[in-house]
Design a protein around this motif. Structure first.
Motif, mmCIF file in Angstrom:
data_model
loop_
_atom_site.group_PDB
_atom_site.id
_atom_site.type_symbol
_atom_site.label_atom_id
_atom_site.label_comp_id
_atom_site.label_asym_id
_atom_site.label_seq_id
_atom_site.Cartn_x
_atom_site.Cartn_y
_atom_site.Cartn_z
ATOM 1 N N SER A 25 0.915 -1.444 -0.098
ATOM 2 C CA SER A 25 0.085 0.018 0.073
ATOM 3 C C SER A 25 0.803 1.417 -0.060
ATOM 4 O O SER A 25 0.214 2.318 -0.721
ATOM 5 N N THR A 26 1.858 1.241 0.581
ATOM 6 C CA THR A 26 2.849 2.422 0.476
ATOM 7 C C THR A 26 3.634 2.740 -0.483
ATOM 8 O O THR A 26 3.637 3.852 -1.099
ATOM 9 N N GLU A 36 11.075 -11.014 -0.941
ATOM 10 C CA GLU A 36 11.356 -10.523 -2.167
ATOM 11 C C GLU A 36 12.087 -8.817 -1.938
ATOM 12 O O GLU A 36 12.493 -8.481 -2.943
ATOM 13 N N ALA A 37 12.099 -8.668 -0.727
ATOM 14 C CA ALA A 37 12.592 -7.345 -0.573
ATOM 15 C C ALA A 37 14.035 -7.445 0.003
ATOM 16 O O ALA A 37 14.617 -6.402 0.623
ATOM 17 N N ALA A 38 14.741 -8.637 -0.312
ATOM 18 C CA ALA A 38 15.859 -8.739 0.258
ATOM 19 C C ALA A 38 16.993 -8.048 -0.398
ATOM 20 O O ALA A 38 18.323 -7.794 -0.008
ATOM 21 N N SER A 39 16.790 -7.668 -1.624
ATOM 22 C CA SER A 39 17.870 -6.882 -2.345
ATOM 23 C C SER A 39 18.113 -5.269 -1.714
ATOM 24 O O SER A 39 18.960 -4.780 -2.242
ATOM 25 N N GLY A 40 17.131 -4.885 -0.783
ATOM 26 C CA GLY A 40 17.508 -3.636 -0.287
ATOM 27 C C GLY A 40 17.008 -2.292 -0.864
ATOM 28 O O GLY A 40 16.802 -1.368 -0.472
ATOM 29 N N ALA A 41 16.441 -2.587 -2.170
ATOM 30 C CA ALA A 41 15.749 -1.513 -2.951
ATOM 31 C C ALA A 41 14.486 -1.079 -2.326
ATOM 32 O O ALA A 41 14.359 0.305 -2.065
ATOM 33 N N ILE A 42 13.681 -1.972 -1.773
ATOM 34 C CA ILE A 42 12.513 -1.645 -1.038
ATOM 35 C C ILE A 42 12.707 -0.645 0.113
ATOM 36 O O ILE A 42 11.993 0.241 0.466
ATOM 37 N N HIS A 43 13.792 -1.111 0.958
ATOM 38 C CA HIS A 43 14.144 -0.545 2.301
ATOM 39 C C HIS A 43 14.527 0.978 1.739
ATOM 40 O O HIS A 43 13.950 1.817 2.522
ATOM 41 N N CYS A 44 15.168 1.103 0.557
ATOM 42 C CA CYS A 44 15.519 2.457 0.409
ATOM 43 C C CYS A 44 14.430 3.338 -0.096
ATOM 44 O O CYS A 44 14.389 4.543 0.512
ATOM 45 N N GLN A 45 13.486 2.714 -0.847
ATOM 46 C CA GLN A 45 12.243 3.454 -1.009
ATOM 47 C C GLN A 45 11.319 3.959 0.114
ATOM 48 O O GLN A 45 10.709 5.021 0.140
ATOM 49 N N LEU A 46 11.180 2.897 1.013
ATOM 50 C CA LEU A 46 10.540 3.093 2.290
ATOM 51 C C LEU A 46 10.995 4.445 3.063
ATOM 52 O O LEU A 46 10.555 5.267 3.510
ATOM 53 N N MET A 47 12.287 4.572 2.925
ATOM 54 C CA MET A 47 13.023 5.728 3.667
ATOM 55 C C MET A 47 12.912 6.958 2.838
ATOM 56 O O MET A 47 12.806 7.947 3.340
ATOM 57 N N ASP A 48 12.684 6.870 1.633
ATOM 58 C CA ASP A 48 12.725 7.932 0.567
ATOM 59 C C ASP A 48 11.154 8.505 0.928
ATOM 60 O O ASP A 48 10.788 9.649 0.647
ATOM 61 N N SER A 49 10.293 7.283 1.209
ATOM 62 C CA SER A 49 8.598 7.871 1.465
ATOM 63 C C SER A 49 8.593 8.656 2.849
ATOM 64 O O SER A 49 7.962 9.410 2.669
ATOM 65 N N VAL A 50 9.410 8.571 3.660
ATOM 66 C CA VAL A 50 9.543 9.497 5.036
ATOM 67 C C VAL A 50 10.211 10.270 5.059
ATOM 68 O O VAL A 50 9.976 11.337 6.021
ATOM 69 N N HIS A 51 11.296 10.286 4.238
ATOM 70 C CA HIS A 51 12.280 11.468 4.268
ATOM 71 C C HIS A 51 12.473 11.646 2.661
ATOM 72 O O HIS A 51 13.526 11.381 2.142
ATOM 73 N N PRO A 52 11.672 12.430 2.001
ATOM 74 C CA PRO A 52 11.599 12.719 0.518
ATOM 75 C C PRO A 52 12.920 13.390 0.328
ATOM 76 O O PRO A 52 13.109 14.419 0.737
ATOM 77 N N GLY A 53 13.596 12.834 -0.807
ATOM 78 C CA GLY A 53 14.665 13.460 -1.311
ATOM 79 C C GLY A 53 16.048 13.312 -0.869
ATOM 80 O O GLY A 53 17.067 13.519 -1.265
ATOM 81 N N MET A 123 3.677 11.662 2.894
ATOM 82 C CA MET A 123 3.078 12.911 2.326
ATOM 83 C C MET A 123 2.363 12.575 1.039
ATOM 84 O O MET A 123 2.647 11.745 0.212
ATOM 85 N N ASN A 124 1.276 13.500 0.973
ATOM 86 C CA ASN A 124 0.237 13.308 -0.324
ATOM 87 C C ASN A 124 1.240 13.438 -1.509
ATOM 88 O O ASN A 124 0.751 12.954 -2.647
ATOM 89 N N SER A 125 2.109 14.447 -1.677
ATOM 90 C CA SER A 125 2.834 14.827 -3.117
ATOM 91 C C SER A 125 3.733 13.699 -3.441
ATOM 92 O O SER A 125 4.163 13.854 -4.330
ATOM 93 N N TYR A 126 4.049 12.596 -2.207
ATOM 94 C CA TYR A 126 4.971 11.574 -2.733
ATOM 95 C C TYR A 126 4.375 10.382 -3.773
ATOM 96 O O TYR A 126 3.130 9.986 -3.695
ATOM 97 N N ASN A 127 5.097 10.338 -4.943
ATOM 98 C CA ASN A 127 4.363 9.524 -5.921
ATOM 99 C C ASN A 127 5.502 8.344 -5.999
ATOM 100 O O ASN A 127 6.654 8.585 -6.655
ATOM 101 N N PRO A 128 5.218 7.161 -5.700
ATOM 102 C CA PRO A 128 6.324 6.044 -5.714
ATOM 103 C C PRO A 128 6.624 5.597 -7.038
ATOM 104 O O PRO A 128 7.840 5.150 -7.413
ATOM 105 N N PHE A 129 5.672 5.547 -7.933
ATOM 106 C CA PHE A 129 6.081 5.317 -9.365
ATOM 107 C C PHE A 129 7.030 6.232 -10.178
ATOM 108 O O PHE A 129 7.806 5.595 -10.632
ATOM 109 N N GLU A 130 6.861 7.564 -9.820
ATOM 110 C CA GLU A 130 7.764 8.520 -10.244
ATOM 111 C C GLU A 130 9.017 8.296 -9.771
ATOM 112 O O GLU A 130 10.215 8.479 -10.454
#
Length: 328
Positions: A25-26, A36-53, A123-130
């Motif tokens: 959902s996030t 499936e998240a063992a590559s670490g990429a999902i962890h990086c994007q999760l941190m990007d979702s709470v600390h954008p940029g 944040m509402n402005s966060y777009n995970p696809f982009e």
């Protein structure tokens, strides 16, 4: 913010299904296993979702298949932790092996941390696809996710047609066959996710038991090394501990034998009590006092019985012998 949390924290009791639902959902993904998240990429994007940029997403590889690429993702994640001053040890060697329990524990910590930032609201402005499009392999992940969502929302009419034709052929065949045959029921495709879930739960249980086994084995090994120290290896309690450690059976008599060894050794080394020693010394001192009193009384009687002439002669004998005790 929760950076260091204990193993008994409620965060580590969050179930696998809840973790997967939170990730999907996030980040608008469709993963079915925590590993499936063992590559670490999902962890990086999760941190990007709470600390954008703060996460350099162009360095993240969503298409990481080997350990080298996975380690690079975890290096990016560690740099983010250092920037945010998060004191968290990432056990990369365990995570890249895709063991379910290790990946589940780390993802439970990730959820606990993300929930502690801004109350867990993204944040509402966060777009995970982009944000994923800037990553290597991020576009392919987005396409697969979109296709999965379309397939799940599209009504399935083809399976019903094939099922009806299959039923028609089966009825025609049963009318021609006179001898009934026993058919073994096979699990349908719909049972696949249920079996996968059971297998994953069994893997998690096995991993948990292995960690618990290794933990207690290490404790017993430490006790064994301590008992082998020359300073204490001759103590009776150490011998009792070694008897329990090296026992071949699981009977309760081993503990009883160890307790008997300790009690027997204590009886052999038990010293005399101070009360008994004082009681033994007291009669000796009383006897000595009586002897001294008796000697004084005998001397007094003897002196009173002697005549003055004998006293003078005795004194002169003592004086002539050179004694310094008496002089006249």
């Amino acid at each position: 913010m929760a950076t260091n949390i204990g193993m008994m924290d409620p965060a580590y009791f969050v179930g696998r299904n809840e973790i997967l639902a939170w990730i999907n959902s996030t980040l608008h993904l469709n993963i079915s296993k925590v590993e499936e998240a063992a590559s670490g990429a999902i962890h990086c994007q999760l941190m990007d979702s709470v600390h954008p940029g703060i996460v350099p997403m162009h360095k993240v590889n969503f298409d990481a298949k080997n350990e080298y690429d996975m380690i690079n993702n975890y290096k990016v994640l560690q740099d983010v932790f250092n920037k945010l001053k998060i004191n968290k040890n990432i056990e990369v060697s365990k995570l890249v092996k895709k063991r379910p329990l290790d990946n589940l524990e780390f993802m439970q910590w990730m959820k606990r941390y993300c929930d502690s930032v801004n109350g867990g609201t993204m944040m509402n402005s966060y777009n995970p696809f982009e944000r994923r499009e800037a990553c290597k392999g991020g576009k392919e992940v987005g396409k697969r996710t979109a296709q999965t969502h379309q397939a799940s929302s599209r009504p399935s009419t083809a399976p019903s047609k094939s099922q009806s034709s299959h039923n028609t052929r089966r009825n025609d065949g049963s009318s021609n066959n006179t001898n009934p045959t026993i058919k073994v029921a096979r699990p349908t495709s719909s049972d696949g996710p249920a079996y996968d879930e059971k297998i994953t739960e069994l893997k998690l249980s096995v991993d948990s038991l292995e960690k618990e086994r290794d933990f207690y084995f290490a404790k017993l090994r430490d006790i064994e090394l301590l008992c082998q120290c020359p300073e204490i290896e001759d103590l009776p309690v150490v011998g009792a501990i070694q008897r329990i450690l090296y026992a071949a059976d699981e009977s309760t008599s081993v503990v009883a034998d160890a307790q008997a060894m300790i009690s027997q050794q204590q009886k052999q080394l038990e010293p005399l009590s101070p009360i008994s020693e004082v009681s033994d010394e007291k009669p000796k001192s009383d006897t000595q006092k009586r002897k001294n009193i008796l000697t004084i009384e005998v001397d007094n009687v003897a002196n009173s019985a002697l005549s003055p002439r004998h006293r003078i002669s005795d004194a002169s004998d003592v004086h002539c012998s050179g004694s310094l005790l008496m002089s006249y």
